[in-house]
Design an enzyme around this catalytic site. Sequence first.
Site, mmCIF file in Angstrom:
data_model
loop_
_atom_site.group_PDB
_atom_site.id
_atom_site.type_symbol
_atom_site.label_atom_id
_atom_site.label_comp_id
_atom_site.label_asym_id
_atom_site.label_seq_id
_atom_site.Cartn_x
_atom_site.Cartn_y
_atom_site.Cartn_z
ATOM 1 N N ASP A 1 50.423 40.392 64.521
ATOM 2 C CA ASP A 1 51.069 40.484 63.208
ATOM 3 C C ASP A 1 52.583 40.410 63.409
ATOM 4 O O ASP A 1 53.185 41.327 63.977
ATOM 5 C CB ASP A 1 50.667 41.807 62.542
ATOM 6 N N HIS A 2 53.197 39.331 62.931
ATOM 7 C CA HIS A 2 54.619 39.110 63.191
ATOM 8 C C HIS A 2 55.516 40.024 62.363
ATOM 9 O O HIS A 2 56.737 40.044 62.569
ATOM 10 C CB HIS A 2 54.991 37.649 62.922
ATOM 11 N N ARG A 3 54.964 40.784 61.423
ATOM 12 C CA ARG A 3 55.783 41.719 60.653
ATOM 13 C C ARG A 3 56.234 42.904 61.499
ATOM 14 O O ARG A 3 57.286 43.499 61.232
ATOM 15 C CB ARG A 3 55.014 42.219 59.428
ATOM 16 N N ILE A 4 55.434 43.266 62.506
ATOM 17 C CA ILE A 4 55.772 44.440 63.311
ATOM 18 C C ILE A 4 55.875 44.129 64.797
ATOM 19 O O ILE A 4 56.516 44.868 65.552
ATOM 20 C CB ILE A 4 54.734 45.562 63.105
ATOM 21 N N PRO B 1 51.096 37.168 58.214
ATOM 22 C CA PRO B 1 51.825 36.198 59.059
ATOM 23 C C PRO B 1 51.603 36.508 60.537
ATOM 24 O O PRO B 1 52.032 37.547 61.036
ATOM 25 C CB PRO B 1 53.289 36.409 58.654
#
Length: 459
Positions: free
Chosen positions: A431-434, A261
Amino acid sequence: MASLASPSLSLHTVPGRARLGLAAAAGVPRPRRRTVAVVRAKVREIFMPALSSTMTEGKIVSWTAAEGDRVAKGDPVVVVESDKADMDVETFHDGIVAAVLVPAGGTAPVGAPIALLAESEEEVALARARAQSLSQGQSQEQPPPHAAAAAAATPAPPPPATKGVATPYAKKLAKQHRVDIAAVVGTGPHGRVTEADVEAAAGIKPKPKVTPPPLPAAAVPPATPMASGAVLPPLPGGRVVPFTTMQAAVSRNMVESLSVPTFRVGYSMITDKLDALYEKVKSKGVTKTVLLVKAAAMALTQHPVVNASCRDGKSFSYSTNVNIGVAVALEGGLLTPVLEDADKLDIYLLAQKWRVLLKKARTKQLQPNEYNSGTFTLSNLGMFGVDRFDAILPAGQGAIMAVGASKPTVVADKDGFFSIKSEMLVNVTADHRIIYSADLAAFLQTFAKIVEDPACLTL
């Protein structure tokens, strides 16, 4: 002096050599020395190596050692094209190249044998016979009818065991069912042991494939859209050109990146002072890309989360180094040579390292640590006049920066006065997770300050 009959001196209280002498004198039988039979391998296999973490198969570019050549440990014997570069593969043993199993231009999966190495002249014939048995899958001449009937009456001997060349899942099954993987006959590509081979050796019956009953004509569902991985029919009048090894790797990496994502943030900055600095240092080999790499490295040290990555889907992986990969377009592919520790080197050392890496990349001579150690990537299309673009996030990294060209733009200052300045647009994919929006915005603000006031780049 104590004698052998003295109780103060026993066989258990004297050194080893004296004990043997005392034992012989006392009539005690001397223990036999155990001999161990040493079995030396006469014919060894040269396997297709894994030259990178993403490599699944390799292509033989050329053989530097021909059949019959004697080679020593450490000598290069073959040049292999991986998904990133062409690399010399060395032999780990002394011997004679007895048989080449995969000729130049051929491909083989990682771990498959590509040549046989004999210890001496006496084993060359044995190695060549083994090579013929390994190539049984190739086309053979049809035997005459009477010979075919005789062959049907006499069962053929099983092919030689592959001695542990197996898929990871097959090794796991063999461990679970206590099957000796070295004794299992492989039926996979190049004699590789598959899970079906292990199940057959363990006496496990394969699960029958359940086929759904055919639907009645009235209940046949409408045609669904073709899946993304399906093969489309060729265009009329066109031709199909297969991917090279590098292009296939790029395709796999791009598809893998789509599962992450991501989001994108753009930022504009004035580059008049950066352009002036470039005019001063370009005679010393410093390019605009090197200046941008240094500016990005300095900004990353202040925002380490943008230099991090998410490798397991549930944690942050912070790197202690700032290693910036720079996208380089090559004929038939794309590479990202990495400038390691870019924050610790001055722009002149960076420029020197970049020239070396660029030359290696264009001749496909990069070593694995020179292209797979990046923690952040920069892609610059400004030299082509592109004003803005988005980049796809590389696998295993947290962010990539896409840099456009510096172009004259009418800009209004805080007092409302207009002037013409050089403006550059930068887009970062993360990376939108981090990495969150505020993290990326803060990083871009720091990067823009360095670009707009680049005096710190020369310190």
